[in-house]
Structures are given as C-alpha cells and as structure tokens.
Design a protein around this motif. Structure first.
Motif, PDB file in Angstrom:
ATOM      1  N   ARG A   1       0.688  -1.017   0.170  1.00 61.96           N
ATOM      2  CA  ARG A   1       0.010   0.013  -0.044  1.00 61.96           C
ATOM      3  C   ARG A   1       0.920   1.202  -0.142  1.00 61.96           C
ATOM      4  NH1 ARG A   1      -3.393  -2.419   4.737  1.00 61.96           N
ATOM      5  NH2 ARG A   1      -4.700  -3.953   3.791  1.00 61.96           N
ATOM      6  N   PRO A   2       1.140   1.702  -1.306  1.00 60.64           N
ATOM      7  CA  PRO A   2       1.982   2.905  -1.271  1.00 60.64           C
ATOM      8  C   PRO A   2       1.334   4.294  -0.703  1.00 60.64           C
ATOM      9  CG  PRO A   2       2.173   2.015  -3.333  1.00 60.64           C
ATOM     10  CD  PRO A   2       0.970   1.267  -2.448  1.00 60.64           C
ATOM     11  N   ALA A   3       2.249   4.812   0.054  1.00 61.80           N
ATOM     12  CA  ALA A   3       1.467   6.214   0.401  1.00 61.80           C
ATOM     13  C   ALA A   3       1.686   7.651  -0.800  1.00 61.80           C
ATOM     14  CB  ALA A   3       2.358   6.699   1.716  1.00 61.80           C
ATOM     15  N   ASN A   4       1.871   8.634  -0.477  1.00 62.29           N
ATOM     16  CA  ASN A   4       1.749   9.518  -1.232  1.00 62.29           C
ATOM     17  C   ASN A   4       3.339   9.680  -1.977  1.00 62.29           C
ATOM     18  OD1 ASN A   4      -0.761  10.321  -0.731  1.00 62.29           O
ATOM     19  ND2 ASN A   4       0.103  11.337   1.197  1.00 62.29           N
TER      20      ASN A   4
ATOM     21  N   ASN B   1       1.421  16.040   8.334  1.00 64.50           N
ATOM     22  CA  ASN B   1       2.282  15.131   7.627  1.00 64.50           C
ATOM     23  C   ASN B   1       2.069  14.893   6.353  1.00 64.50           C
ATOM     24  OD1 ASN B   1       4.119  12.676   6.744  1.00 64.50           O
ATOM     25  ND2 ASN B   1       4.959  13.039   9.012  1.00 64.50           N
ATOM     26  N   ALA B   2       2.988  15.157   5.287  1.00 68.58           N
ATOM     27  CA  ALA B   2       2.261  14.715   3.861  1.00 68.58           C
ATOM     28  C   ALA B   2       2.413  13.246   3.509  1.00 68.58           C
ATOM     29  CB  ALA B   2       3.533  15.229   2.764  1.00 68.58           C
ATOM     30  N   GLY B   3       3.211  12.231   4.510  1.00 71.50           N
ATOM     31  CA  GLY B   3       3.192  10.763   4.185  1.00 71.50           C
ATOM     32  C   GLY B   3       3.889  10.538   2.987  1.00 71.50           C
TER      33      GLY B   3
ATOM     34  N   VAL C   1      -4.452  15.561   1.201  1.00 70.11           N
ATOM     35  CA  VAL C   1      -3.783  17.017   1.203  1.00 70.11           C
ATOM     36  C   VAL C   1      -4.435  17.461   2.736  1.00 70.11           C
ATOM     37  CG1 VAL C   1      -2.860  17.177  -0.936  1.00 70.11           C
ATOM     38  CG2 VAL C   1      -5.348  18.061  -0.100  1.00 70.11           C
ATOM     39  N   ALA C   2      -5.380  17.071   3.202  1.00 67.91           N
ATOM     40  CA  ALA C   2      -5.768  17.870   4.326  1.00 67.91           C
ATOM     41  C   ALA C   2      -5.826  16.864   5.553  1.00 67.91           C
ATOM     42  CB  ALA C   2      -7.467  18.311   4.304  1.00 67.91           C
ATOM     43  N   SER C   3      -4.949  15.863   5.672  1.00 69.07           N
ATOM     44  CA  SER C   3      -4.919  14.872   6.813  1.00 69.07           C
ATOM     45  C   SER C   3      -3.574  14.740   7.240  1.00 69.07           C
ATOM     46  CB  SER C   3      -5.489  13.654   6.168  1.00 69.07           C
ATOM     47  OG  SER C   3      -6.648  13.621   5.906  1.00 69.07           O
ATOM     48  N   GLU C   4      -3.251  14.479   8.398  1.00 69.11           N
ATOM     49  CA  GLU C   4      -1.962  13.993   8.944  1.00 69.11           C
ATOM     50  C   GLU C   4      -1.624  12.688   8.778  1.00 69.11           C
ATOM     51  OE1 GLU C   4       1.438  14.757  11.109  1.00 69.11           O
ATOM     52  OE2 GLU C   4      -0.136  16.243  11.008  1.00 69.11           O
ATOM     53  N   ASN C   5      -0.757  12.616   7.341  1.00 72.01           N
ATOM     54  CA  ASN C   5      -0.726  11.109   6.950  1.00 72.01           C
ATOM     55  C   ASN C   5       0.201  10.361   7.937  1.00 72.01           C
ATOM     56  OD1 ASN C   5      -1.957  11.024   3.809  1.00 72.01           O
ATOM     57  ND2 ASN C   5      -1.212  12.973   4.638  1.00 72.01           N
TER      58      ASN C   5
END
Length: 624
Positions: free
Chosen positions: A171-174, A205-207, A296-300
């Motif tokens: 499961r890749p993040a961003n 965090n952009a993750g 983009v609006a979450s703390e990844n």
C-alpha cells in the motif's frame, strides 16, 4: 537489492509503463531478471526495454490479453489500475476491479505469486482520523479511486483465502519523484496558477515516499516468503509536511509559495463542486475533490514498521536526494518552467546572522532562489550544516552557500568571523541581521542576567556585525543592511518590557544608521513584523503571561517566508521601514494617529479581561 535473485521468474508487471511500473521494471532488468510487461496498445516503450523486456500490448478488460500476458509468469506484480480522484466510475470498476479478477483467475490457474500494489486510500476516511498500521480495517471510501481500490484488495484477499492464490499486498503512501502525476505535475499546475494548494496551513505530515523506495518494497514483497499473506505500507516515515513539500517544488520552478484555505471551507467547496459536476455531467476534474482532500488535508500517519521488521527494508533514497532527482527532472522535462534568477540579486552575496532557522533561514532560501550567494552565521554547527544542505538541495548546488559558526553577542568573535568570511567569500552586498532571542515575562520576573543576555544578542549583536561590515561596504562604496526589529519595537506590550526595550533600541539605531550611511550609498531597511511562527514561540510558551498571549493576537501571526518576502522586497525597493502583515500595519496606523490611545485602551481592556478570566479559572480549580 537484497532478495532480488530469489524472485521467481519470469516476472509479469502490469501497468509497467506507469510512474511506479517503470521504476520496478528498470530495477528488475538491471539485476538481470526476466521481465514481461503488459502495456496499453500505442504506448511509447522506453528504449532501455528493447532487448531486455518482453512486451505484451493489451489491457485488463480483454481476457485474451490477460491470458497471453500471464502465460508462464511465475510472479505477477499487479500495478495496472485507473489512478485518479475523478472520472467515470464504471471505468474504475471495469479496469481496477474486474480487470484484477481476470489477473487473479490466471494466477490461480498457473500458480503464480501475486504482489498487488494497492494504496493507502484503502484506509478511507481513517487517514484523517487516526494512525493507519496495516491491521487497520478499511474506513469509509470517499471517491471512485478509494472505492475501487478497497474492492480490488478485498477481492485479492478473497482469492487468497478461498482459492489459495499466493498473495502479498503493498500500500504505497503519497509517491513523489520524477514523473509523478498527482504529486509533481499537478502540484506544479497548482503553483503556476497561484491557487491555494494547502489546507489549514499545510502543517500536516504529507506521508511521502520516493518512487524508487516503493519499487524496492514491491520487489521485496515479490521475493521473500515472509511477505506471503501479508500487507505492507510503503512510506518513508518522513516528518515532511505538505507545506514543506509544496514550498520545495515552488522553489524549484520559481513560483510563489502556495496559499492555504481552512479545512471546513476546502471540504465544503469539494462537496459543492462534486455535486455540481455530477449534476451537469462534467467529465473534467473539478477544482477540488473529497478524495484529494482526504490526503492533502490529513495528518498522514502511515507507519512502516512492518516492512522494516519483516522484510528488512530501509529507505535507500532520502528526501533530499529525491528532491535533487526531481529538480533534475524538472530542469530536463519542464523547459518552460526553468527558474529565472532575479537580475537585482543574481551574482550578489548576502551575510545572514541567525541564518540556521526561522526568518534568517527563510530569507536565505528566498535570496538563493534569486541567484544570490549566501553565508549563514549562527552558533550551532549542526543546524548550520543542515541549513546549508537544504539550500543546496533546492538550488542544485548552483548557488554559493556557506556557513560560519559565530556568536553575534561576542564582539571579538564577530570581528574575527566577519574578517574570515570576507577574506574567503568576498564583501557582501547585503547584511541581514536576523539573529535574536526573546524573553516573554513580567519585568519583575526577569533577572539581570536575562536582561543582559537579551540586550547583548538583540542590540549589541546588531551593533557588532554592522560595525565589522561597515568598513568593507564603505570601501566597496555600496551595500544594504537589514535590521530585524518587531511590532513590539513600535508598540510596547504587556509581558514584553525587556524584549520591547531591545527592539525599540534597534529602531533608533537603524534611524541613525540610515542618515549616516546614505552618502556612502549604503541602504538601511528596518523590518518590524508581528509574531512569527518560529522556534521562539515554543521557547517563550513556558513563561509568557496569559494576558500577553491575548494582546499579541491583535497584530496577527505570520510565517517566516512572509517576512522573508518582505525583507527581499524592502531591499529591492530601498524601503526604510517595512511592517509585514495587514493586521500589524492596521494596528500601527491607529497607534500613530491616536498617539497610542487607540492601542493602549484595547490592550488594557484585554489585559484586565485575561486577568479576570485567569483568576476565575484558578478559583474554580481551587474549589474542585
């Protein structure tokens, strides 16, 4: 990489010509692995594949194409899917879900091992609300991409449990890097348009994960027996925020840093846009989607502990190296986006005190982006080295960046270090006096030692560096000095009697210097920002009175980059006094026209109210 030779061959890669697929194929063929690639008809095939990759043209909606591609494959790395946050949902289901079913059917028949490349959107709305280790149950889907990715993964696990398909899930993040659609090309588009690309300041965090690191995890999952029957997050575990990442890309293309909108407004706009687009049957992507905002609006918070422990994975490409490669890609592929230096600053040199963090570092970034060389001065070696490294990563080491450890409050040290810097790097065109410390507390609580330390750094420090530089600038017959004061140097504030004293002193010093140096063609700019989001905020939190916190809200809060822009513009336009921020300018205007009455009255009222509220709270706590 480790485990590469253990992979069962030949290896089929679906979606091989995509952003991640190409990196997987390249890594495999570099290690001599026999690779077969399923690509869409008409796609341009990389020249490096010519003699190394067996190419099968087709798509997942065609059973015959899938059968031909999977025939004899011992390992299937399944990447093909519709990747977008908007579009015809029927297409998503046909390719991502039903196409995967065709691949899984063949895998069961042939006994091939499958690595399904899913996505963190599998976690749905839980990305916003919690940390998402691999055992997290899927949350609510928010668009066609997350709905079909959840369905695809559920289908894969069903084949694994009921039909014995050998399965691992990644499961890749961003994923960022050269060629990334959403996290490079789309980001560039947003930055070029000037639209606000961040939500709630982009402090989450952009993750992020670099594309090569994702490819490494995928290949490990295809190679190691420990990966069978397991899902793995693919994330680099960085602390990089969305604001930092967008700003890094903006720097590369010479764009302004992105603006921001509050989360409620962004979410409301996305709901409205999606409703209108669906009602009108508009196929083009709307300006905002709920699916995109979920990232983009979450703390990844995407842990990568499992892949490290179970597969022995460690990221090989750091964030700075990833940025370097991304910058090189931009320079080669985006010819129209090549960053242009500013003729006013290009080839010039700036000395910046307090250059390892806060406003000083932000100013260094701004000047370097305009082609100006920088020499950073601060006390700490480690922070200075990190600051220089970050600037060089952004500029590609094309701009001279140096650092010297110096204590601005020590006149002997300053004279020695400035002489050294001039001898090594030349006479600066600009001196930015950004070094300073704060002290937020009541006068009666501040010791002589604290008072002395603030004055030595904030006032004597500016005196020392300016005194050391002036002979060189006079000999050069020109230059520009920037002194960093504060709104607290224009308007006295509760709890800032010592800090204000030092900043008031800088205003008087700067006024005198402006007059004295004008005939030598040496300019002086005085910067008086309100509160700025720097490490100083955390340092003063323990001692700052509650009344002070309420009063200083009148002037607003700025980011260091905003103040840096004001410094750069002030130098270029040869302004003497610059007050960044609308609220701060408004406050100072009323202070001047009323001789202080219209700022003192509301300040006194706020202090009285805060004291009353604080006393009431203490009384309630005592009773409880």
């Amino acid at each position: 990489m480790n485990g590469m030779t253990q992979i069962a061959q030949p290896v089929l890669v679906t979606g091989a010509n995509g952003f991640i697929g190409r990196r997987v194929v390249e890594k495999l063929i570099n290690e001599g692995v026999k690779v077969r690639a399923l690509v869409l008809q008409g796609e341009q095939i990389p020249s490096s594949w010519t003699d190394s990759v067996e190419v099968v043209c087709g798509n997942l909606s065609d059973t015959a194409s899938v059968e031909k591609a999977t025939e004899g494959a011992a390992t299937i790395i399944h990447l093909a899917a519709v990747v977008s946050d908007w579009g015809d949902e029927k297409l998503f289901w046909e390719f991502t879900v039903e196409g995967s079913r065709r691949v899984f059917d063949q895998a069961v028949k042939t006994g091939a091992r499958v690595v399904l490349v899913s996505s963190i959107v599998y976690y749905g709305d839980k990305i916003y609300s919690q940390s998402c280790p691999e055992e997290t149950e899927r949350g609510k889907s928010l668009g066609p991409y997350s709905r079909t990715k959840q369905a695809q993964e559920d289908l894969a696990w069903e084949y694994h449990r009921n039909q014995g398909m050998k399965l691992s899930v990644v499961r890749p993040a961003n994923v960022f890097g050269p060629g990334s659609g959403p996290w490079l090309h789309d980001v560039v588009g947003v930055l070029q348009s000037g639209s606000p690309g961040l939500v709630s300041g982009g402090k989450m965090n952009a993750g992020l994960v670099y594309v090569d690191n994702v490819a490494d995890i995928i290949i490990l999952a295809a190679s190691k027996d420990e990966a069978l029957g397991r899902a793995f997050n693919a994330c680099d575990g960085l602390s990089v925020t969305w604001k930092e990442y967008f700003s890094d890309i903006a720097f590369m293309i010479g764009a302004k840093n992105p603006g921001s909108v509050p989360r409620p407004l962004a979410l409301g706009s996305a709901y409205v846009c999606e409703w209108i687009w669906k009602k009108l049957g508009i196929k083009k992507r709307p300006p905002a989607t709920i699916e995109a905002l979920n990232l983009v609006a979450s703390e990844n918070r995407i842990p990568n502990d499992r892949v490290k422990i179970e597969l022995g994975y460690e990221p090989q490409i750091s964030y700075s190296e990833g940025l370097k490669r991304t910058r090189e890609y931009i320079e080669n592929e985006f010819t129209g986006l090549k960053k242009k230096s500013d003729p006013f600053f290009n080839g010039k040199l700036a000395f910046i005190t307090g250059g390892s963090s806060g406003i000083g570092l932000a100013t260094a970034f701004r000047l370097a982006s305009k082609g100006c060389g920088v020499v950073l001065f601060a006390r700490g070696h480690e922070k200075l080295n990190r600051a220089c490294h970050d600037i060089m990563v952004r500029t590609g080491a094309s701009i001279p960046v140096h650092s010297i450890s110096m204590d601005a409050s020590d006149n002997d040290d300053v004279q020695k270090k400035i002489d050294l810097a001039v001898s090594q790097y030349g006479v600066p065109d600009f001196l930015i006096n950004a070094a300073g410390i704060g002290c937020g507390d009541l006068f009666e609580n501040i010791s002589f030692e604290q008072f002395d330390r603030v004055m030595k750094t904030n006032v004597y420090g500016v005196r020392n560096t300016t005194s050391a530089i002036l002979p060189y600038m006079k000999e050069k017959k020109g230059g520009h000095i920037v002194n960093l004061s504060s709104v607290a140097g224009l308007i006295g504030m509760y709890g800032y009697s010592i800090y204000s004293s030092s900043k008031y002193a800088l205003i008087g010093m700067s006024e005198g210097l402006r007059s004295e140096l004008k005939r030598f063609d040496i300019g002086v700019t005085l910067i008086c920002p309100p509160e700025v989001n720097t490490p100083f905020l955390e340092e003063e939190a323990g001692s700052l009175p509650a009344e002070s916190r309420m009063v200083k809200n009148l002037a607003g809060l700025l980011e260091p980059e905003t103040v840096a822009d004001a410094i750069v513009n002030g130098i270029k336009k040869k302004k003497f006094m610059v007050i960044p921020g609308i609220e701060a300018n408004f406050l100072y205007f009323w202070h001047r026209i009323s001789n202080g009455l219209l700022t003192r009255l509301p300040s006194d009222w706020i202090v009285s109210f805060a004291a009353w509220e604080n006393g009431k709270t203490e009384e309630m706590e005592a009773k409880s």
